[in-house]
Design a protein around this motif. Structure first.
Motif, PDB file in Angstrom:
ATOM      1  N   GLU A   1       8.571  -0.354   6.078  1.00 12.22           N
ATOM      2  CA  GLU A   1       9.853  -0.914   5.666  1.00 12.22           C
ATOM      3  C   GLU A   1       9.897  -1.148   4.158  1.00 12.22           C
ATOM      4  N   GLN A   2      11.103  -1.023   3.621  1.00 14.90           N
ATOM      5  CA  GLN A   2      11.357  -1.267   2.202  1.00 14.90           C
ATOM      6  C   GLN A   2      10.435  -0.417   1.326  1.00 14.90           C
ATOM      7  N   THR A   3      10.432   0.879   1.601  1.00 17.46           N
ATOM      8  CA  THR A   3       9.675   1.850   0.821  1.00 17.46           C
ATOM      9  C   THR A   3      10.575   3.048   0.533  1.00 17.46           C
TER      10      THR A   3
ATOM     11  N   ASP B   1      13.924   4.286   2.666  1.00 15.74           N
ATOM     12  CA  ASP B   1      15.216   4.373   1.989  1.00 15.74           C
ATOM     13  C   ASP B   1      15.833   5.762   2.125  1.00 15.74           C
TER      14      ASP B   1
END
Length: 369
Positions: free
Chosen positions: A310-312, A316
């Motif tokens: 997540e949040q990489t 994205d």
């Protein structure tokens, strides 16, 4: 380098010692043939010519100070011998040369290395163990991209330039000082993209909390990693490492190539000593950790996405678990000429999803700043 290697710690027989004429000439320094690829040192081992065998009899090995035994890819061995081998077999390379070193019997274990070749972007035929150069002093010169061999011995440790490398096994170990603790860590030239890998990362004082950063492809497993920047200084002898990026590991704690590239390392395996010479100027500081955020495993000629953090950049861009990545920046995974994973701002993936080929552009950014 990996846990499975420990059972194959074989003593070097008399036939493995470099030719006596070279060993008896202490004035000679031998620059052995070396190619460097993203802080990994490749050296060629050439088997002697034999009737009915392929003309190209050269295998390119990564010299790995973190490896206790040598290993080789069975497909590579088939290429130079014309014989079929299975992973898991033990074989000996005979009548082979590497610069001034002659191997009459080099014991190896056969292991598939395709996943490492694709991760690096260059074919890896084998991994050469730490003590593979007999009684020579071995210098890894990162600045020159060269391995040098020299007869002789290092002086006694002084804690300034020469250090004791004694540890739990025959590989080289060195003490690293952290705020409030010291750790004896493996000097691992086979961990080219690593700064320092530690156990219990959550116990260190870090600038931000550790976060998932991806995975490291080991010989026999995928090792998921977390990362964070140390809130303070680490020390290597008299040298200060400014706020190094730490990565988690459940196994052996490592000093990786990102630290090693700041020094010239001369190893005396027989006497368990190392000489360290600084080759860069200014503070020893470390760039942010930029990673794509995919957990990958080898699958045919590509890398299968086993997970997306997540949040990489990968999350994205819409990368999905199960996608098969076949190219980075238009280059096949195992033939990228040691090109890094991206241009530091973008990585273009070519992947297969449900039988469809597509390109996804990942906007790269630091996961550990």
């Amino acid at each position: 380098m990996t846990r499975w290697l420990n059972f194959l710690v074989a003593a070097w027989l008399a036939g493995n010692i470099p030719a006596a004429a070279n060993a008896q000439d202490p004035a000679r320094v031998h620059d052995i043939p070396t190619q460097i690829c993203r802080d990994y040192f490749f050296v060629p081992i050439t088997l002697s010519e034999q009737p009915g065998r392929p003309d190209d009899r050269t295998l390119w090995f990564v010299y790995d100070t973190g490896a206790s035994s040598s290993i080789m890819d069975p497909d590579s061995l088939e290429r130079v011998t014309g014989q079929v081998f299975d992973a898991g077999q033990r074989v000996s390379i005979r009548d082979a040369t590497l610069g001034p070193v002659t191997y009459n019997r080099l014991p190896t274990r056969l292991r598939e290395l395709d996943h490492l070749s694709m991760a690096l972007g260059r074919e890896i035929d084998g991994i050469l163990a730490y003590d593979s150069f007999g009684d020579f002093l071995v210098t890894l010169d990162y600045q020159a991209g060269q391995i040098r061999l020299e007869a002789g011995e290092l002086p006694r440790p002084d804690g300034i330039t020469v250090f004791d490398t004694d540890g739990p096994d025959s590989r080289p170990w060195l003490e690293i000082g952290f705020p409030g603790r010291t750790r004896r860590m493996l000097i691992d030239s086979g961990a080219g993209g690593t700064v320092l890998a530690v156990n219990g990362l959550h116990r260190y004082d870090t600038v931000t909390a550790p976060r998932p950063t991806g995975a490291s492809m080991r010989i026999n497993r995928i090792e998921r990693r977390q990362g964070a920047r140390l809130n303070g200084l680490a020390r290597l002898g008299p040298h200060t490492l400014s706020a190094p990026v730490l990565q988690s590991t459940p196994g052996t704690e490592l000093i990786g190539g990102v630290v090693m590239r700041h020094f010239r390392w001369t190893f005396d395996a027989d006497r368990e000593r190392v000489r360290i010479e600084r080759v860069t100027e200014g503070d020893i500081s470390f760039d942010p950790m930029i990673a794509h955020g995919m957990v990958l495993r080898a699958d045919g000629d590509g890398l299968r996405v086993e997970g997306v953090l997540e949040q990489t950049p990968a999350a994205d861009a819409g990368v999905l678990e199960g996608d098969l990545v076949t190219h980075f920046n238009g280059l096949p995974m195992r033939d990228r000429n040691c090109d890094p994973d991206g241009t530091r701002t973008e990585l273009v993936l070519t992947l297969l999803r449900d039988g469809q080929v597509m390109d996804l552009a990942l906007a790269l950014y630091p996961l550990v700043d």
